[in-house]
Write an enzyme that holds these catalytic residues in place. Sequence first.
Site, PDB file in Angstrom:
ATOM      1  N   ILE A 146      -1.362 -47.238 -12.802  1.00 27.01           N
ATOM      2  CA  ILE A 146      -1.645 -48.261 -11.775  1.00 27.01           C
ATOM      3  C   ILE A 146      -3.156 -48.497 -11.708  1.00 27.01           C
ATOM      4  O   ILE A 146      -3.915 -47.563 -11.432  1.00 27.01           O
ATOM      5  CB  ILE A 146      -1.124 -47.829 -10.385  1.00 27.01           C
ATOM      6  CG1 ILE A 146       0.358 -47.469 -10.442  1.00 27.01           C
ATOM      7  CG2 ILE A 146      -1.406 -48.901  -9.343  1.00 27.01           C
ATOM      8  CD1 ILE A 146       1.300 -48.613 -10.640  1.00 27.01           C
TER       9      ILE A 146
ATOM     10  N   GLU B   8      -5.609 -49.073  -9.673  1.00 28.95           N
ATOM     11  CA  GLU B   8      -5.910 -49.209  -8.238  1.00 28.95           C
ATOM     12  C   GLU B   8      -7.349 -49.659  -7.951  1.00 28.95           C
ATOM     13  O   GLU B   8      -7.659 -50.130  -6.863  1.00 28.95           O
ATOM     14  CB  GLU B   8      -5.593 -47.907  -7.476  1.00 28.95           C
ATOM     15  CG  GLU B   8      -6.383 -46.692  -7.877  1.00 28.95           C
ATOM     16  CD  GLU B   8      -5.785 -45.964  -9.086  1.00 28.95           C
ATOM     17  OE1 GLU B   8      -6.377 -44.977  -9.514  1.00 28.95           O
ATOM     18  OE2 GLU B   8      -4.742 -46.402  -9.595  1.00 28.95           O
TER      19      GLU B   8
ATOM     20  N   ASP C 263     -22.438 -87.320  -6.047  1.00 30.00           N
ATOM     21  CA  ASP C 263     -23.333 -88.364  -5.545  1.00 30.00           C
ATOM     22  C   ASP C 263     -24.358 -88.674  -6.626  1.00 30.00           C
ATOM     23  O   ASP C 263     -24.657 -87.809  -7.452  1.00 30.00           O
ATOM     24  CB  ASP C 263     -24.099 -87.852  -4.312  1.00 30.00           C
ATOM     25  CG  ASP C 263     -23.250 -87.933  -3.056  1.00 30.00           C
ATOM     26  OD1 ASP C 263     -22.331 -88.750  -3.031  1.00 30.00           O
ATOM     27  OD2 ASP C 263     -23.504 -87.168  -2.117  1.00 30.00           O
TER      28      ASP C 263
ATOM     29  N   VAL D 230      -0.099 -42.236 -11.729  1.00 31.85           N
ATOM     30  CA  VAL D 230      -1.463 -42.479 -11.232  1.00 31.85           C
ATOM     31  C   VAL D 230      -2.290 -43.195 -12.297  1.00 31.85           C
ATOM     32  O   VAL D 230      -3.051 -44.119 -12.011  1.00 31.85           O
ATOM     33  CB  VAL D 230      -2.133 -41.144 -10.812  1.00 31.85           C
ATOM     34  CG1 VAL D 230      -3.605 -41.357 -10.499  1.00 31.85           C
ATOM     35  CG2 VAL D 230      -1.408 -40.573  -9.611  1.00 31.85           C
ATOM     36  N   ALA D 231      -2.127 -42.779 -13.575  1.00 29.99           N
ATOM     37  CA  ALA D 231      -2.905 -43.360 -14.662  1.00 29.99           C
ATOM     38  C   ALA D 231      -2.536 -44.818 -14.914  1.00 29.99           C
ATOM     39  O   ALA D 231      -3.368 -45.621 -15.311  1.00 29.99           O
ATOM     40  CB  ALA D 231      -2.693 -42.552 -15.945  1.00 29.99           C
TER      41      ALA D 231
ATOM     42  N   ASN E 285      -8.325 -40.996 -16.910  1.00 32.33           N
ATOM     43  CA  ASN E 285      -8.222 -42.127 -15.983  1.00 32.33           C
ATOM     44  C   ASN E 285      -9.482 -42.278 -15.135  1.00 32.33           C
ATOM     45  O   ASN E 285      -9.998 -43.374 -14.947  1.00 32.33           O
ATOM     46  CB  ASN E 285      -7.003 -41.914 -15.074  1.00 32.33           C
ATOM     47  CG  ASN E 285      -6.585 -43.206 -14.402  1.00 32.33           C
ATOM     48  OD1 ASN E 285      -6.527 -44.246 -15.028  1.00 32.33           O
ATOM     49  ND2 ASN E 285      -6.326 -43.138 -13.114  1.00 32.33           N
TER      50      ASN E 285
ATOM     51  N   ASP F  49     -11.981 -45.352 -16.625  1.00 30.74           N
ATOM     52  CA  ASP F  49     -11.924 -46.516 -15.735  1.00 30.74           C
ATOM     53  C   ASP F  49     -13.192 -46.642 -14.916  1.00 30.74           C
ATOM     54  O   ASP F  49     -13.724 -47.723 -14.717  1.00 30.74           O
ATOM     55  CB  ASP F  49     -10.729 -46.405 -14.765  1.00 30.74           C
ATOM     56  CG  ASP F  49      -9.458 -46.952 -15.387  1.00 30.74           C
ATOM     57  OD1 ASP F  49      -9.482 -47.192 -16.603  1.00 30.74           O
ATOM     58  OD2 ASP F  49      -8.464 -47.114 -14.672  1.00 30.74           O
TER      59      ASP F  49
END
Length: 864
Positions: free
Chosen positions: A280, A282, A324, A277-278, A691, A695
């Site tokens: 990836i 996500e 232009d 879990v830590a 995590n 994060d």
Amino acid sequence: MGHHLLSISETFQLLATKKQGLSEEEVQERQKEYGKNELVEKKKPSLFVLLLYQFKDVMIFILLIAAVISFAVGDIKDTVVILIIVLLNAIIGFVQEYRAEKAMSALKKTSSLHATVRRAENIVQISVSELVPGDIVILEAGMLVPADIRLSESYSLKIEEASLTGESHAIEKNTDTITVKNSPLGDRFNMAYKTTVVSYGRGEGIVVATGMNTEIGRIAQLLQEEEIKTPLQKRLADFSKKLSFVVIFICVVIYGAGLLRGEDPIKMLLTAISVAVAAIPEALPAVITIALSLGAKRMFGQNALIRKLPAVETLGSVTYICSDKTGTITQNKMTVMDVWIAADAPAVNAISVEQLLLLSMELNHDVVKDENNQLKGDPTEVALVSYARNNEKYDKQWLTHFKRVHELPFDSVRKLMTTAYPLEGQWLIVTKGAVENILSISKETNKDEINNVTLAFAQQGKRVLAYALKVVAVLPETISADTIENNMSFIGLAAMIDPPRAEAIQAIADCHAAGITPVMITGDHPTTAKAIAIKTGILKHKTDRVISGAALANLSEEEFEKEIEYIKVYARVSPEQKLNIVKALQNKNQFVAMTGDGVNDAPALKRANIGIAMGITGTDVAKEAAHMILLDDNFATIIRAVKEGRRIFDNIRKFIKYTMTSNSGEVWTIFLAPLIGLPIPLLPIHILWINLVTDGLPGLAFATESAEKNILNRPPRKPDESIFAAGIGIHILWVGLLMGAICIGVQGWAIHTGSDKWMTMVFTVLSMSQMGHAMAIRSDWQSLFRQGIFGNKQLFFSVLLTFVLQMSVIYIPFLQEIFRTQALTLFELFLCLTFSSIVFWAVETEKWVKRKKEKSRLKNAGEN
């Protein structure tokens, strides 16, 4: 209902409206009755469904299995904590997605198109969604038809209806009543339908249906589109999949090593799951959407409206900006500086030769007065009309005496506009346009003298237009370019100047510094274009070339591709040639931003890596095809957008660098400890906590980081380069490994000295190392102390809050029980914070080495 079967007067009557338009009260009543003029979108998921979506994630699912395992073995405390963390994760994910959704819908609202309507006798611009049945809409070439309209006026009006009928060519429209009851849509020549395109001429009509009641509304369900993921999001989703396999391998090794050491199988399973879990990231896709959306919002504040979100990311890769000239590089404030009258110009009735040019300027234009009595329309025409009306030989009676009965609107192929008026039993025909095009339809005249005068004006950077006229006894049956644009008498020239914008000169210098090549594309004379290009710095090297559309047409594809990188100014090019310029540059692996405003520019805008439409002069079709709209038509805004695009991409990379290094540190810590004979240094709950907190809080703060000082002094990034290029991948590995080594070092030292608090110490060191890392990577090369610790307040306070939360987990008894931590002594805490700072100082040293290398490179480059 078949509105095409009604006459114009019956339509006015049925919809209770009039030519002057609806009053404000009538509009408000009808908006209540009919609602917005919008196609109903697919229903968005409710907030509850959005929250449930968060539990679809594979990682969350794995955590829930971990909670079930903990419950099965009687570890109720762990079960509750895992469930709380799952819920917190879901809430953070929900908030991120909700913010992303809000940002996207705000973006869609700002990019809505406008319609020109007559309300209470005034001509006003309103949002297309505000139209109601009975509104009087004015249509011009380049507009998207905003609703279903019964035409009441038509001047050479042609509409492309491919989006509705599949008919490939433009349909000529008229105002006649149709008598055939069940005529197909394509044969209803007196109707204009929502989402079709006005390709030529102009017209006016009565709105008969809006929103889902329109013909396109009936097939609206076919037009629903899924939100497209950005290339960056796709790349990261792919990376996450690949990372999953690596993580599964690491988890198997951790689990196997733990079992061999005689650890509890359930504890080891939960640890392995926590590491997975830590590892990836996500939260990445949601963070990227937020960063891009916030960037788009910020660009909107700087007059760059992003219509397609990937453009924010793509801007950082632009290597060529093809722009232009008029209004973008110049001020678009044309002023007539000189006029020249042909010696052989004829007198018409009692009007003198000198007055003829003024009369032509007064008659041949599409300028109107707005509610504030200001002249509105094409800036060139506004300049010509202003000059005529302010001249002492101007006769005010011309306004009432000459009534226009026919016109052939200007188009980019003919480069002419013609208007016709009754004149004492005869007809006066006036034409204006590019000098060579007027000469081609004029009778014998002194072409050499006219061309010499034109050239002299053009060399001064002036734009030159020519006028011709004739008087005929009878108008031809069919009014067309072939029948009336011939045998004209050349009257004279008007020379105008449109000075460069002061900020465009600086922006072009910024372009060169940023490794971007600015290119001017204009419909003007090559000499005029060259004069402006030299003034603004577009032409700065001896090898830089100017080419005309005619010369370009004579080059083969191979010759053009050889020359293209030297050509900096394209003059008198057609819209088709614009598309070829984009293709040729892309064949040379260039990343092209292209500006445009006309219907015919749409293919080039669509094909360009970044299509940029003009917000002021741009047609609806150009805006629809573009990725970005310049609300102020200003070249400097493009450079500001490029700078913003680079800043956003930098910040996304910083977030990735931060989160992946943190994850790498956690994995190395758990992975290496058993391999060197130490116990697993952290509990699953510690890994999940780190995590969640590291994060979630500081990660998002990177989106607000200011642009680096050297952001416009470095080359564009390669569009196909990996997100881990420029040393990010190596940084993630070595800093993660350093974090892991420090944690294991602290663990080994604490065990060696007989301390039973080693787990709390590792927990603190790992958490705080990540905070030091967050502060150090705010810049890729500049020292934090030079930037200022408070340079990014959101990040500073996120780090501070994380520190407070970490201290709470260590020192509050109730949390100590949940997280199985122990209170550290002041010395132990000091030791942990000192070890945590090693990562910060290591990254600062890495940046110092980068700066030294760059200084040395610049010094060597200077000597050479």
